[in-house]
Design a protein around this motif. Structure first.
Motif, short mmCIF file in Angstrom:
data_model
loop_
_atom_site.label_atom_id
_atom_site.label_comp_id
_atom_site.label_asym_id
_atom_site.label_seq_id
_atom_site.Cartn_x
_atom_site.Cartn_y
_atom_site.Cartn_z
N ARG A 234 6.76 12.44 85.30
CA ARG A 234 8.07 12.73 85.89
C ARG A 234 8.80 13.76 85.06
NH1 ARG A 234 11.17 7.53 86.37
NH2 ARG A 234 11.75 7.87 84.21
N TYR A 235 9.59 14.59 85.77
CA TYR A 235 10.41 15.60 85.10
C TYR A 235 11.79 15.61 85.76
CZ TYR A 235 12.34 20.02 83.51
OH TYR A 235 13.15 20.97 82.96
N ALA A 236 12.85 15.70 84.93
CA ALA A 236 14.22 15.79 85.43
C ALA A 236 14.91 16.96 84.75
CB ALA A 236 14.98 14.50 85.17
N THR A 243 8.32 12.48 81.21
CA THR A 243 7.86 11.09 81.16
C THR A 243 6.42 11.01 81.60
OG1 THR A 243 10.04 10.09 81.52
CG2 THR A 243 8.14 8.80 82.20
N ILE A 244 5.66 10.20 80.89
CA ILE A 244 4.30 9.86 81.32
C ILE A 244 4.14 8.35 81.24
CG2 ILE A 244 3.19 12.06 80.74
CD1 ILE A 244 2.27 10.78 78.11
N HIS A 245 3.40 7.81 82.18
CA HIS A 245 3.15 6.36 82.20
C HIS A 245 1.75 6.12 82.72
CE1 HIS A 245 3.36 2.11 83.23
NE2 HIS A 245 2.89 2.44 84.41
N ALA A 246 1.11 5.08 82.20
CA ALA A 246 -0.20 4.66 82.69
C ALA A 246 -0.33 3.15 82.55
CB ALA A 246 -1.33 5.36 81.93
N ASP A 247 -0.98 2.54 83.53
CA ASP A 247 -1.30 1.11 83.41
C ASP A 247 -2.66 0.86 84.04
OD1 ASP A 247 -0.91 0.02 86.33
OD2 ASP A 247 0.94 1.12 85.93
N VAL A 248 -3.37 -0.12 83.48
CA VAL A 248 -4.71 -0.46 83.94
C VAL A 248 -4.81 -1.97 84.08
CG1 VAL A 248 -7.19 -0.37 83.46
CG2 VAL A 248 -5.73 1.55 82.80
N ASN A 249 -5.28 -2.42 85.25
CA ASN A 249 -5.53 -3.84 85.49
C ASN A 249 -7.04 -4.07 85.53
OD1 ASN A 249 -4.13 -6.53 86.88
ND2 ASN A 249 -6.23 -6.18 87.56
N LEU A 785 17.58 17.60 89.45
CA LEU A 785 16.37 17.53 90.27
C LEU A 785 15.33 16.71 89.52
CD1 LEU A 785 14.61 18.41 92.70
CD2 LEU A 785 13.95 20.42 91.34
N ILE A 786 14.81 15.68 90.19
CA ILE A 786 13.82 14.79 89.59
C ILE A 786 12.55 14.84 90.44
CG2 ILE A 786 13.32 12.44 88.82
CD1 ILE A 786 16.35 11.92 88.92
N VAL A 787 11.43 15.09 89.80
CA VAL A 787 10.15 15.13 90.50
C VAL A 787 9.19 14.18 89.80
CG1 VAL A 787 8.21 16.56 91.23
CG2 VAL A 787 10.52 17.54 91.18
N SER A 788 8.59 13.28 90.58
CA SER A 788 7.67 12.28 90.03
C SER A 788 6.40 12.24 90.88
CB SER A 788 8.34 10.91 90.01
OG SER A 788 7.42 9.90 89.64
#
Length: 793
Positions: A234-236, A243-249, A785-788
């Motif tokens: 994401r960028y604002a 922002t960076i995010h990761a999740d693994v199940n 402006l927010i882009v995700s």
């Protein structure tokens, strides 16, 4: 059933409310060692099961169900599942620690789901709360977010994460930012109880309870692994957020693992172009060759020294050895960089600005919690029992230096918090249920002070913020009873007894402070209760009435803190405190016109007795002392007031069609307290505020156009403590500080590109308004402006 034979039978599993397909639903029969999983379209082939075999449907977001293959065929191979945790219109957990239908709860509860958060795209969990429309959020700096609920804030609100109390012994009465430690990407759902919650949660739950439930691992219920992964970037533009995010199940037959990581970097926040000039950042301090100088800001819209970064880590482990036994382990870590206390950096003085440096050191939070849940159909004492043991560690520090001073002050704190909860549920018959439990909390506080000469590098021990080694304990038992003779009427009541023990030793600090005492001890009990009804005489009407008492016991922040509360004032310890009590009531009405128009009204009143507030004090007979080189008025936390808080809330929902919906929420709050024989406004009474959303959903698109608005608080409506911080406010025609009204117009969209990619964009504050929410030290973002982009595997 001959139609079942001879071709592949494909079932489509859908959500009951939205009719949307549900991926990741496990269909299984453990006795036969068979299982299959729905794909991204909610489809799965069930040839592996025989005609009369019972098939279980399970997904941790939905209520578990079972059907035979024949029953599935009769339904046209469509199966509809009901949301259990995420759809809080159906189920809530926080009201009793166990799942209940929301319509059984007499209190108002606001719901925020993971999908709501994904659409809102909040930078922090504080921003996610503000998006509800019921919660006002104050910010002293970009790395902030202090919720205000029904006229109460900070240590009169309770925060819980996965059922574990986050409030600790140094939660303060001033604005605090602990809620930003919770990663919004890791939240599955949030329940906010509006009003008292002391029966279930004890001390501090006067104005409301914010219960955050983080995501859980999903099992495969077979030997093969179930793997699901997400990545978000994401960028604002307003603060150049990256922002960076990761999740693994990773799920197996009985074991499940979920790993999550998020990192966010913020640069200095840019405010809007159109608004009061008082908010502009015209100057700031730079240190050149060891000398502090005032520098003119080349762009006064940029709030210099507000940027920071944050990392969040989460590891979950779920073990389900049997259908009636579950183990859940959670590990959480959050850490920030240093971040400036912006409202202190803009304090004026005769030299221009008072502070050359004022920032928080890294705010760190660690929590480990283990929960064991067991079901029983034969026990006399419970149908469901849940035991939770948790350890938390909090670290924070404050570093400040006056303009052109060589002395930098550092005050560092940490809290070790241990807790144990035992919660039980027992159905007493077809019409009544009993919830009861025990709780033990133990906090120990570490605190030290240091002064550093920046010229020589010499360090000297100094006054610490809290008495080092102070402890705070809570022991409690509670019970809650629900009576539901039919679908139209519910009665709930509860009682809790709490005993608080705290100890503080001031001998070390008395080398600097010379208090007339060396120790402080509090040993007090509190009995609180609640009773409420919800009556649904027809599909059109729904009434709820609730009465409750709540309390807040003095913590170490109340009895032992030393700090400069405002320019020219210093707060000192007070060893003569007792709990404050709140007595309140709420009346609510809901109107439902054939699911086309829904109206929700609520009015409430709270009386706070023996209120713990900051008032002028004397130390060894002196009303002023020299503190950090400045002659300051002595103050202390005291049981010195009574507060009267009241309000009205209205919500509206208009469903023009299945695709087009209008939602609006508006809140009116008022309140006074006694001060020196006069009635004055309460500090945390926010101005009337609200938001209105027009949402359109079409196939893979969601469009949300919305407005956010706040009313004015004029000079006469400001609390005395706010008037003393006049540099934070705009000026009226008489030159007095006031909080102007403001509004923003906003638009956001969400588009499911394909099975793997999702795009969310927002354009906030389209008209580029310059505004500062009430009591905040930082102006809000200008046009943003927010882009995700989200990728799912």
């Amino acid at each position: 059933m001959l139609g079942l034979i001879g071709h592949a039978q494909t079932v489509v599993v859908k959500e009951k409310a939205s009719k949307e397909p549900i991926p990741g639903v496990v269909l299984y029969n453990l006795k036969k060692n068979k299982s299959v999983i729905t794909d991204i379209d909610g489809k799965v082939v069930i040839d592996v099961f025989s005609e009369n075999e019972v098939i279980y449907f399970q997904n941790f977001l939905y209520t578990k169900m079972q059907l035979t293959k024949g029953e599935i065929a009769k339904s046209g191979f469509e199966v509809f599942m009901t949301l259990s945790v995420e759809d809080l219109n159906q189920v809530v957990i926080s009201a009793s620690k166990f799942e209940q239908n929301k319509r059984d709860i007499p209190q108002s509860i606001v719901s925020v789901s993971a999908s709501d958060i994904a659409l809102a795209n909040p930078q922090t969990s504080a921003d996610a709360l503000a998006a509800t429309g019921n919660i006002f959020v104050q910010k002293s700096q970009l790395g902030g977010g202090s919720p205000i609920i029904r006229g109460f804030s900070t240590n009169r609100l309770l925060i819980a994460v996965d059922g574990v109390r986050m409030n600790n012994a140094i939660f303060r009465g001033g604005n605090l930012q602990n809620v930003i430690s919770i990663d919004p990407f890791a939240i599955q759902n949030t329940e906010v109880t509006l009003g008292a919650g002391s029966v279930v949660y004890g001390s501090d739950a006067i104005g409301g309870v914010m219960s955050f439930y983080t995501k859980k691992p999903q099992l495969s219920y077979k030997d093969d692994a179930f793997i699901k992964a997400n990545a978000v970037t994401r960028y604002a533009t307003a603060n150049n957020e990256k922002t960076i995010h990761a999740d693994v199940n990773l799920g197996y037959n009985k074991w499940g693992f979920l790993s999550s990581v998020s990192f966010t970097d913020f640069e200095d926040l840019r405010m809007g172009r159109h608004g009061p000039d008082e908010y502009l950042r015209t100057q700031f301090v730079e240190t050149v060759n060891g000398t502090d100088i005032l520098v003119n800001n080349s762009d006064p819209l940029v709030q210099n020294s507000t940027g920071y970064n944050q990392i969040n880590l989460m590891q979950k482990v779920h073990f389900e050895p049997a259908d009636n036994l579950k183990f859940d382990l959670g590990l959480h870590y959050s850490g920030t960089s240093d971040f400036a206390r912006y409202d202190r950096l803009i304090r004026p003085s005769d030299n221009g600005l008072r502070s050359a440096e004022w920032y928080y050191g890294p705010q760190k939070w660690f929590m480990s919690n283990l929960t064991v849940t067991k079901l029983s159909s034969s026990s006399t004492f419970y149908d469901k029992i849940q035991a939770t043991a948790a350890y938390q560690n909090f670290k924070e520090s404050r570093i400040d230096r006056n303009f052109q001073s060589e002395i930098r002050r550092t005050r560092s704190e940490q809290v070790d918090a241990f807790s144990f909860n035992l919660d039980l549920e027992k159905r007493l018959g077809k019409t009544s249920s009993l919830f009861y439990g025990l709780e033990y909390l133990y906090n120990i506080v570490g605190s030290d002070g240091l002064e550093t000469n920046i010229g020589t590098g010499q360090n000297t021990a100094s006054l610490s913020r809290y008495p080092d080694g102070a402890s705070w304990q809570s022991i409690a038992a509670y019970t809650s009873y629900k009576y539901k003779p039919n679908k139209k009427f519910v009665f709930q009541s509860g009682l809790r007894y709490n005993h608080i023990i705290s100890n503080a030793n001031f001998e070390s600090n008395n080398a600097f402070l010379n208090l007339p005492f060396n120790t402080s001890k509090i040993n007090s009990g509190a009995l609180t209760g609640t009773a409420g009804i919800r009556w649904i005489p027809s599909d059109l009407l729904e009434w709820n009435l609730n009465a409750s008492t709540a309390f807040r016991a003095p913590n170490i922040d109340d009895i032992g803190k030393v700090f400069d509360s405002e320019p020219g004032s210093v707060v000192v310890p007070n060893n003569n405190l007792k709990p404050e009590y709140a007595y309140g009531g709420e009346l609510g009405l809901k109107l439902n016109f054939n699911d086309k128009v829904r109206l929700d009204f609520a009015t409430y009143y709270t009386f706070l007795d023996n209120a713990l507030i900051r008032r002028d004090f004397t130390l060894n007979g002196q009303s002023e002392i020299l503190y950090d080189g400045e002659l300051s008025t002595v103050q202390a936390i005291q049981n010195a007031s009574q507060e009267y808080i009241y309000g009205f809330e209205i919500g509206a929902e208009v469903n023009f069609s299945k695709k087009l919906q209008l939602r609006s929420q508006y809140n009116i709050i008022g309140g006074t307290e006694e001060a020196n024989g006069l009635e004055v406004p309460v500090r945390h009474i926010a101005p009337s505020f609200g938001r209105t959303h027009l949402t359109y959903k079409h196939k893979k698109w969601i469009f949300d156009a919305f407005a956010i608005y706040n009313n004015e608080l004029n000079f006469n409506e400001l609390a005395p403590s706010e008037i003393s911080k006049d540099y934070l406010y705009a000026r009226d025609e008489n030159g007095n500080p006031f909080s102007p009204s403001w509004y923003t117009l906003n638009l956001r969209t969400q588009f499911i590109i394909n099975d793997n990619f999702e795009l969310t964009t927002s354009l906030e504050n389209i008209t580029d308004q310059r505004y500062r929410p009430y009591s905040s030290g930082i102006a809000a973002a200008g046009r943003n402006l927010i882009v995700s982009v989200k990728y799912s595997l």
